[in-house]
Design a protein around this motif. Structure first.
Motif, mmCIF file in Angstrom:
data_model
loop_
_atom_site.group_PDB
_atom_site.id
_atom_site.type_symbol
_atom_site.label_atom_id
_atom_site.label_comp_id
_atom_site.label_asym_id
_atom_site.label_seq_id
_atom_site.Cartn_x
_atom_site.Cartn_y
_atom_site.Cartn_z
ATOM 1 N N ALA A 71 -3.506 9.130 -6.597
ATOM 2 C CA ALA A 71 -3.306 10.442 -5.939
ATOM 3 C C ALA A 71 -3.516 11.575 -6.938
ATOM 4 C CB ALA A 71 -1.896 10.512 -5.350
ATOM 5 N N GLU A 72 -3.077 11.358 -8.161
ATOM 6 C CA GLU A 72 -3.220 12.410 -9.185
ATOM 7 C C GLU A 72 -4.689 12.711 -9.506
ATOM 8 O OE1 GLU A 72 0.531 12.461 -12.113
ATOM 9 O OE2 GLU A 72 -0.457 10.519 -12.000
ATOM 10 N N LYS A 73 -5.556 11.707 -9.300
ATOM 11 C CA LYS A 73 -6.974 11.913 -9.622
ATOM 12 C C LYS A 73 -7.643 12.836 -8.600
ATOM 13 C CE LYS A 73 -6.805 8.333 -12.544
ATOM 14 N NZ LYS A 73 -7.219 8.186 -13.901
ATOM 15 N N GLY A 74 -7.194 12.752 -7.342
ATOM 16 C CA GLY A 74 -7.699 13.681 -6.332
ATOM 17 C C GLY A 74 -9.012 13.292 -5.677
ATOM 18 N N TYR A 75 -9.555 12.107 -5.971
ATOM 19 C CA TYR A 75 -10.861 11.753 -5.392
ATOM 20 C C TYR A 75 -10.782 10.853 -4.166
ATOM 21 C CZ TYR A 75 -10.169 7.760 -8.574
ATOM 22 O OH TYR A 75 -9.646 6.693 -9.234
ATOM 23 N N ALA A 76 -9.588 10.376 -3.803
ATOM 24 C CA ALA A 76 -9.516 9.442 -2.674
ATOM 25 C C ALA A 76 -8.253 9.672 -1.849
ATOM 26 C CB ALA A 76 -9.515 7.998 -3.191
ATOM 27 N N ASP A 77 -8.410 9.599 -0.510
ATOM 28 C CA ASP A 77 -7.219 9.546 0.337
ATOM 29 C C ASP A 77 -6.642 8.142 0.221
ATOM 30 O OD1 ASP A 77 -7.442 12.169 1.193
ATOM 31 O OD2 ASP A 77 -8.863 11.624 2.778
ATOM 32 N N ILE A 78 -5.333 8.055 0.399
ATOM 33 C CA ILE A 78 -4.663 6.779 0.121
ATOM 34 C C ILE A 78 -3.846 6.326 1.325
ATOM 35 C CG2 ILE A 78 -2.903 5.691 -1.354
ATOM 36 C CD1 ILE A 78 -3.764 7.903 -3.441
ATOM 37 N N VAL A 79 -3.954 5.043 1.639
ATOM 38 C CA VAL A 79 -3.083 4.441 2.644
ATOM 39 C C VAL A 79 -2.250 3.381 1.933
ATOM 40 C CG1 VAL A 79 -2.979 3.079 4.773
ATOM 41 C CG2 VAL A 79 -4.721 4.854 4.515
ATOM 42 N N LEU A 80 -0.950 3.472 2.139
ATOM 43 C CA LEU A 80 -0.020 2.529 1.510
ATOM 44 C C LEU A 80 0.552 1.670 2.632
ATOM 45 C CD1 LEU A 80 1.191 2.111 -1.316
ATOM 46 C CD2 LEU A 80 2.876 3.871 -0.776
ATOM 47 N N LEU A 81 0.359 0.341 2.548
ATOM 48 C CA LEU A 81 0.816 -0.539 3.631
ATOM 49 C C LEU A 81 1.799 -1.570 3.090
ATOM 50 C CD1 LEU A 81 -1.277 -2.150 6.450
ATOM 51 C CD2 LEU A 81 0.198 -3.600 5.047
ATOM 52 N N ASP A 82 2.843 -1.820 3.860
ATOM 53 C CA ASP A 82 3.816 -2.845 3.470
ATOM 54 C C ASP A 82 4.386 -3.458 4.748
ATOM 55 O OD1 ASP A 82 5.424 -3.313 0.540
ATOM 56 O OD2 ASP A 82 6.481 -4.048 2.338
ATOM 57 N N VAL A 83 4.948 -4.666 4.634
ATOM 58 C CA VAL A 83 5.621 -5.275 5.798
ATOM 59 C C VAL A 83 6.961 -4.613 6.075
ATOM 60 C CG1 VAL A 83 4.744 -7.618 6.075
ATOM 61 C CG2 VAL A 83 6.354 -7.164 4.247
ATOM 62 N N ILE A 84 7.578 -4.054 5.071
ATOM 63 C CA ILE A 84 8.916 -3.466 5.272
ATOM 64 C C ILE A 84 8.771 -2.116 5.979
ATOM 65 C CG2 ILE A 84 11.018 -2.634 4.127
ATOM 66 C CD1 ILE A 84 10.419 -4.580 1.863
ATOM 67 N N GLU A 85 9.439 -2.001 7.129
ATOM 68 C CA GLU A 85 9.350 -0.745 7.890
ATOM 69 C C GLU A 85 10.024 0.377 7.133
ATOM 70 O OE1 GLU A 85 10.499 -0.863 12.018
ATOM 71 O OE2 GLU A 85 9.481 -2.806 12.226
ATOM 72 N N GLY A 86 9.356 1.488 7.061
ATOM 73 C CA GLY A 86 9.935 2.681 6.421
ATOM 74 C C GLY A 86 9.590 2.803 4.944
ATOM 75 N N LEU A 87 9.422 1.688 4.273
ATOM 76 C CA LEU A 87 9.160 1.746 2.816
ATOM 77 C C LEU A 87 7.840 2.469 2.473
ATOM 78 C CD1 LEU A 87 10.173 0.681 -0.084
ATOM 79 C CD2 LEU A 87 8.510 -1.124 0.267
ATOM 80 N N PRO A 88 6.723 2.051 3.076
ATOM 81 C CA PRO A 88 5.479 2.763 2.726
ATOM 82 C C PRO A 88 5.482 4.188 3.274
ATOM 83 C CG PRO A 88 5.063 1.126 4.442
ATOM 84 C CD PRO A 88 6.475 0.906 3.982
ATOM 85 N N GLN A 89 6.110 4.369 4.445
ATOM 86 C CA GLN A 89 6.160 5.722 5.020
ATOM 87 C C GLN A 89 6.973 6.645 4.109
ATOM 88 O OE1 GLN A 89 6.755 2.855 6.673
ATOM 89 N NE2 GLN A 89 5.650 2.877 8.618
ATOM 90 N N GLY A 90 8.105 6.136 3.628
ATOM 91 C CA GLY A 90 8.975 6.962 2.776
ATOM 92 C C GLY A 90 8.320 7.269 1.438
ATOM 93 N N LYS A 91 7.739 6.238 0.807
ATOM 94 C CA LYS A 91 7.105 6.468 -0.505
ATOM 95 C C LYS A 91 5.861 7.343 -0.342
ATOM 96 C CE LYS A 91 8.869 2.513 -3.073
ATOM 97 N NZ LYS A 91 8.573 1.395 -3.964
#
Ligand code: APR
Length: 308
Positions: free
Chosen positions: A22-42
């Motif tokens: 994210a700090e580099k600024g060249y790519a949008d990022i999707v963070l996926l996890d099985v735990i509900e709320g964890l990727p959304q919160g982070k």
């Protein structure tokens, strides 16, 4: 249009890697996890940092593979880290189920992506992702050698009290106890390490490098290293997205290179927009060659356990 990088596993390695990208600024990022709320919160927490880190990227946290659709790169960090006393190989049966399921989800929505595997045991998990994805071998690779080299570079720089930037190393083989730091090719400011340190000292630094992951595990007690692994992974993402043609040690599927066939093992590769653009072969001494083959055989044992 910005590139899209999805990171599977929003744990220590995944989240740290996501933030670095994210700090580099060249790519949008999707963070996926099985735990509900964890990727959304982070993901939301990182997004709220973007005004401060001066980055316009979008960061999305999700439990759904459809959000990862059309990713350019997918980084697989999902998997269990080891506990004190465990080797990376002890994780094979648990992590193979996770990596199998994750690769299927990834491929369904991003059939043209590049997959970078970080879950351990690294070489075996990379081979599994290659097998499940049915992608060409240039598009499935593993992160290990950059980390192992970085550890070696750190220890050498500490020992000589010089900048880490001065130190260049080459580590071949699997990401395990049989990895092969090629000390002959290690230089400090262009000077061979053998000119600067006695052999016993170098051997001690090699030993610490080989056990570097375990050293962190025994200090942390609840998890394994993540800052350096995440930084190493981000360097691979950089090299690919920015088409840097950087020569970096990565886990790659060999088809005869180094006299090894049908197994993933760490070798120097040229990384650019097509991921592995070349496997760089160097002439090894008989001892180095034997050590590399031994390391590849250790990976093959895991491949057999997985039934591939
Ligand atoms: N799908 C998606 N995410 C998953 C799945 C799955 N099937 N199974 C587990 N995860 C997630 C976990 O919920 C957790 O958030 O993967 C994440 C792993 O994070 P950590 O436990 O913090 O582990 P981490 O230190 O990030 O290491 C991950 O990388 O370096 C290797 O050996 C390490 O195999 C381990 C992996």
């Amino acid at each position: 249009m910005r590139s899209k990088v999805s990171i599977i596993g929003a744990g220590n390695v995944g989240a740290t890697c996501a933030f670095r990208i994210a700090e580099k600024g060249y790519a949008d990022i999707v963070l996926l996890d099985v735990i509900e709320g964890l990727p959304q919160g982070k993901g939301l927490d990182m997004l709220e940092a973007t005004p401060i880190i001066d980055s316009d990227v979008k960061i999305t946290g999700t439990n759904e593979y459809k959000e990862t659709a059309n990713s350019d790169i997918v980084v697989i960090t999902s998997g269990v880290p080891r506990k004190p006393g465990m080797s990376r190989d002890d994780l094979v049966l648990t992590n193979m189920k996770i990596v199998r399921e994750v690769t299927e989800g990834v491929v369904r929505y991003s059939p043209n992506c590049i997959i970078i595997v970080v879950a351990n045991p690294l070489d075996a998990m990379t081979q599994l992702a290659l097998h499940i994805s049915k992608f060409p071998r240039n598009r499935v690779l593993g992160q290990s050698g950059i980390l192992d080299s970085a550890r070696f570079r750190t220890f050498i720089a500490q020992e000589l009290d010089v900048s880490v930037k001065n130190v260049s190393t080459c580590v071949l083989g699997g990401h395990g106890d049989a990895m092969v730091p090629v000390t002959r090719l290690c230089t400090v400011g262009g000077i061979a390490i053998s000119e600067l340190l006695p052999e016993e000292k170098i051997d001690g630094l090699v030993e610490r490098t080989v056990k570097g992951g375990g050293e962190i595990v025994s200090l942390l007690k609840t998890g394994s290293a993540f800052y350096a692994p995440a930084a190493a992974t981000a360097q691979m993402v950089d090299a690919i997205i920015l088409d840097r043609k950087e020569i970096l040690p990565c886990a790659a599927y060999l088809e005869g290179e180094y006299g090894i066939n049908g197994v993933v093992v760490g070798v120097p590769v040229k990384l650019g927009k097509n991921a592995i653009e070349q496997i760089v072969e160097i002439k090894l001494t008989p001892e180095e060659d034997a050590a590399l083959k031994k390391s590849a055989n250790a990976v093959l044992e895991l491949i057999k356990i997985m039934g591939l």
